[in-house]
Write an enzyme that holds these catalytic residues in place. Sequence first.
Site, short mmCIF file in Angstrom:
data_model
loop_
_atom_site.label_atom_id
_atom_site.label_comp_id
_atom_site.label_asym_id
_atom_site.label_seq_id
_atom_site.Cartn_x
_atom_site.Cartn_y
_atom_site.Cartn_z
N HIS A 158 97.21 27.76 16.25
CA HIS A 158 96.86 26.54 17.46
C HIS A 158 96.70 27.38 18.90
CE1 HIS A 158 98.09 23.63 14.40
NE2 HIS A 158 99.16 24.66 13.88
N SER A 279 79.12 40.28 39.21
CA SER A 279 78.74 39.22 39.57
C SER A 279 77.82 39.53 40.95
CB SER A 279 80.12 38.30 40.02
OG SER A 279 79.46 37.36 40.88
N LYS A 285 84.29 40.90 40.31
CA LYS A 285 84.11 40.52 38.78
C LYS A 285 83.77 41.68 37.82
CE LYS A 285 84.21 37.07 37.28
NZ LYS A 285 83.48 35.89 37.50
N GLU A 292 79.79 37.41 25.20
CA GLU A 292 79.40 35.97 25.49
C GLU A 292 77.99 35.79 25.07
OE1 GLU A 292 81.47 34.34 29.61
OE2 GLU A 292 80.33 36.37 29.77
#
Length: 482
Positions: A158, A279, A285, A292
């Site tokens: 969980h 970025s 970043k 991804e």
Amino acid sequence: MDQKALWSGRFDGDLDDSTLGFTSSLDVDVRMAYYDIMGSLAHVKMLGATGILPSSDVSAIIKGLKDILKELEEGRLKLDDKLEDIHTNVEFRLTESIGPTGGRLHTGRSRNDQVATDFRMYLRDAVLGTLRSLENLQRALISKAEEHLDTVMPGFTHMQHAQPVTLAYHLMTHCFRLQRDSDRFLDAYKRLNVCPLGSAALAGTTYPIDRRMTAELLGFSRPTENAMDGVSDRDFALELAFCASATAVHLSSLAEELILWSSPEFGFVEMDDAYSTGSSIMPQKKNPDIAELVRGRCGKVSSGLFNLLMLMKGLPLAYNRDMQEDKEPVMTSLATLLPALEMSAPMIATMKVKEERMESVTEEGFINATDMADYLVLKGVPFREAHGIVGKAVRHCIAHDKRLEDMSLAEMQEMSPLIEDDIFQVIPVRRCVERRSSYGGPARESVEAQFMEALSQMTRRREQIDKESERLHQAMDALRQL
Ligand code: ARG
């Protein structure tokens, strides 16, 4: 050359240009050009061996096909979209080059068995390539795991701290998922590697063809048993689309963890610069874009499965033109999966693991509570009761802002008089991992046994893959030598 359709005899008028555009499959089936030529070489050799065609015709056709193969491999083969598909293009080119004898190639076969054969041949190579990439990724996971046999981290359920494990153990879970994916691909390969050539349109042929011979020449294990099934079966494509989808689900789950673990909140890993991007606006970043995209492309892989399922649902026997749409989905599934596999391996091999951070978070969340309960069970307390005692201990620790192992023996004995000094041998997090040495558990020796098991399964599978690749290679080589 008069570029009439293969079936133009029955027709008075010509096709409308828009019909031609709508019905053409060349943009997709051009990927099977090589297999189409190979299939034709095997077919014509068989037509010669069985005496269906005289050897002079056979030699002329073989020479013509080999020239086309050369043109293809040198990028000189001109294809015409008006010619419906790759099969028609190859046949027209043959007739253009050797004259009307080229028209004898199609004796005893149909495009229906031809397309099914080409498709299977294309997929055989795609599967073997996928299996190699799967193995590379498994090896990357195992190598990383070998470095982290003692890197303790939380195991989650969980998304909450559950019980402590090691990074090696966690990575081996991903490895065994991929193990099953590889097994599935290899098992599907058995049903893929069956030859429909000679099934003709749907009902075999009156010529004395030798289907065993063509199957063997093309490196298939045997001919399909029933000609109507041979031309209409696409289970092999469905199975592979599923195999690819299951693999993509696993890759996506792995990618998701690496993305989470790269966040400052977790801070477990950092992707190498070579597998991260920045970025355009936020100079600080460093984003795990590779992971991804692996996660993101999973959808495209499984869309192929749904596409195919919907395509095949409700089709009556035997060939229906709908089936022309079968190639793109599975080809795209596999072609999308492959680079995702290929990128995942070096991404994992190069990622930096922050061992101290991983271990330090196991100090939070009472991750050793089960071990304390198990301790009480060994002292004779029924598990349910032990569960309650430790639950109370956890509440006590939350109220006093401490860990279970920070309680004094006296404090613990208030919870249960059965607790003795040896509790401190049991609940330190590292001890919790070390003591979980049951078969398949996270203790060092259990994980080392998992390496051995995974590697020996991989070696066995690798031998099969190499043997199969070699067999296909030899078959294709022999056809080139005709
Ligand atoms: N382009 C077709 C396909 O990919 C080839 C088979 C055509 N057969 C037919 N009966 N029209 O399915």
